[in-house]
Design an enzyme around this catalytic site. Structure first.
Site, PDB file in Angstrom:
ATOM      1  N   THR A 280      30.059  50.609  50.997  1.00  0.00           N
ATOM      2  CA  THR A 280      31.406  50.403  50.455  1.00  0.00           C
ATOM      3  C   THR A 280      31.517  50.758  48.979  1.00  0.00           C
ATOM      4  O   THR A 280      32.618  50.797  48.432  1.00  0.00           O
ATOM      5  CB  THR A 280      31.838  48.939  50.648  1.00  0.00           C
ATOM      6  OG1 THR A 280      30.837  48.076  50.100  1.00  0.00           O
ATOM      7  CG2 THR A 280      31.989  48.625  52.128  1.00  0.00           C
TER       8      THR A 280
ATOM      9  N   HIS B 132      24.447  45.276  44.649  1.00  0.00           N
ATOM     10  CA  HIS B 132      24.375  44.371  43.505  1.00  0.00           C
ATOM     11  C   HIS B 132      23.298  43.321  43.738  1.00  0.00           C
ATOM     12  O   HIS B 132      22.632  43.315  44.790  1.00  0.00           O
ATOM     13  CB  HIS B 132      25.739  43.734  43.222  1.00  0.00           C
ATOM     14  CG  HIS B 132      26.369  43.075  44.413  1.00  0.00           C
ATOM     15  ND1 HIS B 132      25.908  41.882  44.931  1.00  0.00           N
ATOM     16  CD2 HIS B 132      27.420  43.442  45.186  1.00  0.00           C
ATOM     17  CE1 HIS B 132      26.649  41.535  45.974  1.00  0.00           C
ATOM     18  NE2 HIS B 132      27.572  42.469  46.148  1.00  0.00           N
TER      19      HIS B 132
ATOM     20  N   HIS C  78      22.489  41.566  46.945  1.00  0.00           N
ATOM     21  CA  HIS C  78      21.774  42.250  48.028  1.00  0.00           C
ATOM     22  C   HIS C  78      20.252  42.179  47.860  1.00  0.00           C
ATOM     23  O   HIS C  78      19.514  42.612  48.747  1.00  0.00           O
ATOM     24  CB  HIS C  78      22.177  43.729  48.078  1.00  0.00           C
ATOM     25  CG  HIS C  78      23.600  43.962  48.485  1.00  0.00           C
ATOM     26  ND1 HIS C  78      24.591  44.254  47.568  1.00  0.00           N
ATOM     27  CD2 HIS C  78      24.208  43.961  49.695  1.00  0.00           C
ATOM     28  CE1 HIS C  78      25.739  44.423  48.196  1.00  0.00           C
ATOM     29  NE2 HIS C  78      25.539  44.239  49.478  1.00  0.00           N
TER      30      HIS C  78
ATOM     31  N   LYS D  54      35.614  37.849  53.838  1.00  0.00           N
ATOM     32  CA  LYS D  54      36.749  38.562  53.267  1.00  0.00           C
ATOM     33  C   LYS D  54      38.066  37.967  53.762  1.00  0.00           C
ATOM     34  O   LYS D  54      38.173  37.510  54.888  1.00  0.00           O
ATOM     35  CB  LYS D  54      36.697  40.056  53.640  1.00  0.00           C
ATOM     36  CG  LYS D  54      35.447  40.774  53.133  1.00  0.00           C
ATOM     37  CD  LYS D  54      35.415  40.810  51.619  1.00  0.00           C
ATOM     38  CE  LYS D  54      34.151  41.459  51.093  1.00  0.00           C
ATOM     39  NZ  LYS D  54      34.095  41.468  49.632  1.00  0.00           N
TER      40      LYS D  54
ATOM     41  N   ARG E 134      38.937  45.549  54.360  1.00  0.00           N
ATOM     42  CA  ARG E 134      38.348  46.415  53.348  1.00  0.00           C
ATOM     43  C   ARG E 134      39.090  47.744  53.299  1.00  0.00           C
ATOM     44  O   ARG E 134      39.612  48.212  54.312  1.00  0.00           O
ATOM     45  CB  ARG E 134      36.875  46.681  53.657  1.00  0.00           C
ATOM     46  CG  ARG E 134      35.971  45.465  53.553  1.00  0.00           C
ATOM     47  CD  ARG E 134      34.550  45.855  53.850  1.00  0.00           C
ATOM     48  NE  ARG E 134      33.652  44.711  53.945  1.00  0.00           N
ATOM     49  CZ  ARG E 134      32.986  44.195  52.925  1.00  0.00           C
ATOM     50  NH1 ARG E 134      33.121  44.744  51.727  1.00  0.00           N
ATOM     51  NH2 ARG E 134      32.192  43.159  53.076  1.00  0.00           N
TER      52      ARG E 134
ATOM     53  N   GLN F 137      27.715  46.193  65.389  1.00  0.00           N
ATOM     54  CA  GLN F 137      26.462  45.725  64.781  1.00  0.00           C
ATOM     55  C   GLN F 137      25.465  45.326  65.861  1.00  0.00           C
ATOM     56  O   GLN F 137      24.266  45.614  65.746  1.00  0.00           O
ATOM     57  CB  GLN F 137      26.725  44.552  63.842  1.00  0.00           C
ATOM     58  CG  GLN F 137      25.465  44.062  63.128  1.00  0.00           C
ATOM     59  CD  GLN F 137      25.753  43.014  62.071  1.00  0.00           C
ATOM     60  OE1 GLN F 137      26.813  42.998  61.473  1.00  0.00           O
ATOM     61  NE2 GLN F 137      24.795  42.134  61.830  1.00  0.00           N
TER      62      GLN F 137
ATOM     63  N   ASP G 273      25.236  34.465  56.489  1.00  0.00           N
ATOM     64  CA  ASP G 273      26.563  34.759  57.030  1.00  0.00           C
ATOM     65  C   ASP G 273      26.511  35.737  58.197  1.00  0.00           C
ATOM     66  O   ASP G 273      27.502  35.934  58.895  1.00  0.00           O
ATOM     67  CB  ASP G 273      27.470  35.311  55.928  1.00  0.00           C
ATOM     68  CG  ASP G 273      26.958  36.623  55.349  1.00  0.00           C
ATOM     69  OD1 ASP G 273      25.726  36.821  55.298  1.00  0.00           O
ATOM     70  OD2 ASP G 273      27.792  37.452  54.937  1.00  0.00           O
TER      71      ASP G 273
ATOM     72  N   LYS H 234      27.690  30.932  42.762  1.00  0.00           N
ATOM     73  CA  LYS H 234      27.077  31.981  43.567  1.00  0.00           C
ATOM     74  C   LYS H 234      26.188  32.848  42.699  1.00  0.00           C
ATOM     75  O   LYS H 234      26.597  33.353  41.665  1.00  0.00           O
ATOM     76  CB  LYS H 234      28.159  32.825  44.239  1.00  0.00           C
ATOM     77  CG  LYS H 234      27.626  33.804  45.266  1.00  0.00           C
ATOM     78  CD  LYS H 234      28.748  34.498  46.003  1.00  0.00           C
ATOM     79  CE  LYS H 234      28.211  35.449  47.060  1.00  0.00           C
ATOM     80  NZ  LYS H 234      29.305  36.134  47.790  1.00  0.00           N
TER      81      LYS H 234
ATOM     82  N   LYS I 182      26.968  36.481  40.337  1.00  0.00           N
ATOM     83  CA  LYS I 182      28.313  36.624  39.791  1.00  0.00           C
ATOM     84  C   LYS I 182      28.329  36.162  38.339  1.00  0.00           C
ATOM     85  O   LYS I 182      27.831  35.087  38.015  1.00  0.00           O
ATOM     86  CB  LYS I 182      29.313  35.786  40.603  1.00  0.00           C
ATOM     87  CG  LYS I 182      29.485  36.269  42.041  1.00  0.00           C
ATOM     88  CD  LYS I 182      30.155  37.630  42.094  1.00  0.00           C
ATOM     89  CE  LYS I 182      30.437  38.052  43.528  1.00  0.00           C
ATOM     90  NZ  LYS I 182      31.067  39.377  43.604  1.00  0.00           N
ATOM     91  N   THR I 183      28.881  36.984  37.461  1.00  0.00           N
ATOM     92  CA  THR I 183      28.982  36.621  36.047  1.00  0.00           C
ATOM     93  C   THR I 183      30.411  36.818  35.585  1.00  0.00           C
ATOM     94  O   THR I 183      31.231  37.423  36.279  1.00  0.00           O
ATOM     95  CB  THR I 183      28.059  37.496  35.180  1.00  0.00           C
ATOM     96  OG1 THR I 183      28.579  38.834  35.155  1.00  0.00           O
ATOM     97  CG2 THR I 183      26.643  37.522  35.723  1.00  0.00           C
TER      98      THR I 183
END
Length: 403
Positions: free
Chosen positions: A44, A49, A52, A86, A90, A179, A200, A235, A238-239
């Protein structure tokens, strides 16, 4: 459970295991060389990041213990989009963008895994190779009949979306079917017997295990990792500045190093176990440090994590820059260099460097006395900067203004 295989012992000891479909079965397979497992990554964006990294490190641990990892690129499933986590569908990407993202993402995997044709070498595959040629009617007849809509509606990726009364398209509803089919194809083509992923993905993974049993009599397994959070409950990855990208062209080496250097004291040991190859006894020593000495452990973490993802040169340059910036009052070469037209107003410089997301945020930070220019506090948003300078927001975020 007490595991017999070195692989699962390592995963358990270092905190990777959340759920396993058949722990004894996986343990038995992992006790023999050549366990083949995969994790899927949709394409995507041009970079993965830090969120992952757990999955990538799981593949690395498998290879370190004699297994054969598969990094499955979602060239096919990216055309649909995973609804997990989500609220909206997407954005659909064109073929050229997906191909470009795949080429960009591959560079990161080559730092963590050894690819080749050997029995222990990693493979990078693309589910577009089998998904794009499917005959829709035949696929529904041969595979669709094995899926219960009742069960699909209970999966977190679907149920949570519906509970929030957010629309879920039929396109996205098909994601878990494809999947599951990926797992069957990887088993049929390559002998892959295990799918791994984040917590998840548990529902999607177990559906793939079930589909393999139903259509091929295959004995397949699933393993998920826990959701990794910071000590404060937020989380991980995340910043305030946004995602911590793995690709250097998306996030400077300095910023990547700083992310690890600035973790909460309580997270040092956990992150060393999950995201570095350091031995357990050394990690235990480092996480036992207290007071100012814990900062030494954070530097070790930052160097080790950055070396894995960006290379030793990047870690060394970032540490030297930190030393020059904080200890010696200088401006290290690894700081982000941002070209700007001089003279430039301070408020514009803050947004041009990305230290502030907007002029409004820049003015707020100036009003809080959080901005420094060459180490000196400044508060006038209209202050003109006439030449190269070091611009700082707080103690941790810096940039060099250059012409």
């Amino acid at each position: 459970m007490t595991y017999k295989s070195d692989y699962l012992q390592t995963l358990q000891r270092r905190g990777y295991i959340h759920q396993i479909t058949d722990a004894e079965g996986v343990d038995a397979r992992a006790s023999k060389p050549g366990l083949m497992a995969y994790i899927g990554f949709d394409l995507t964006g041009p970079s993965l990041h830090v969120g992952h990294l757990m999955s990538i490190m799981m593949l690395r641990r498998l290879q370190q213990h004699g297994g054969k990892p598969i990094a499955l690129m979602g060239g096919g499933t990216t055309r649909i989009g995973d609804p997990s986590g989500k609220d909206t569908q997407r954005q659909l990407l064109d073929n050229d963008t997906i191909a470009a993202n795949k080429a960009s993402i591959r560079r990161v995997f080559e730092r963590f895994l050894t690819f080749g044709d050997g029995p222990n070498d990693a493979m990078m595959l693309d589910n577009a190779d089998w998904l794009l040629d499917l005959n829709y009617v035949e696929f529904l007849r041969d595979y669709g009949r094995h899926f219960s809509v009742n069960r699909m509606l209970t999966m977190d990726s679907v149920r949570l979306r519906l509970d929030r009364e957010q629309p879920l398209s039929f396109l996205e509803f098909n994601y878990m079917v494809l999947q599951s089919y990926d797992f069957v194809e990887l088993n049929r083509r390559y002998g892959c017997v295990m799918q791994m992923g984040g917590s998840d993905q548990w529902g999607n993974i177990t559906m793939g295990v079930d589909l393999g049993r139903r259509v091929a009599g295959a004995e397949l397994y699933g393993l998920t990792t826990p959701l990794i959070t910071n000590a404060d409950g937020s989380k991980m990855g995340k910043t305030a500045a946004g995602a911590v990208w793995l690709n250097a062209d998306m996030l400077a080496d300095w910023d990547y190093w700083q992310f690890w250097r600035n973790v909460d004291d309580r997270d040092v040991g956990k992150f060393l176990r999950l995201f570095t190859d350091m031995p357990d006894d050394e990690i235990a020593r480092l996480e036992g440090l207290e007071g100012a000495e814990i900062n030494d452990a954070k530097i070790v973490l930052a160097n080790a994590a950055t070396t894995l993802c960006r290379g030793a040169h990047a870690a060394e340059a970032a540490e030297a820059t930190a030393r020059a910036t904080f200890a010696e009052g200088g401006a290290g070469e690894a700081l982000p260099h941002v070209s700007v037209p001089f003279p430039i107003a301070l408020v514009d410089a803050l947004t041009a460097t990305g230290l502030a997301a907007s002029k409004g945020e820049a003015r707020r930070k100036l009003g809080e006395n959080a901005v420094r220019l060459d180490g000196e506090p400044v508060s006038d948003p209209n202050h003109l900067i006439s030449g190269p300078a070091r611009l700082s927001l707080g103690r941790k975020r810096h940039a060099l203004l250059v012409k």
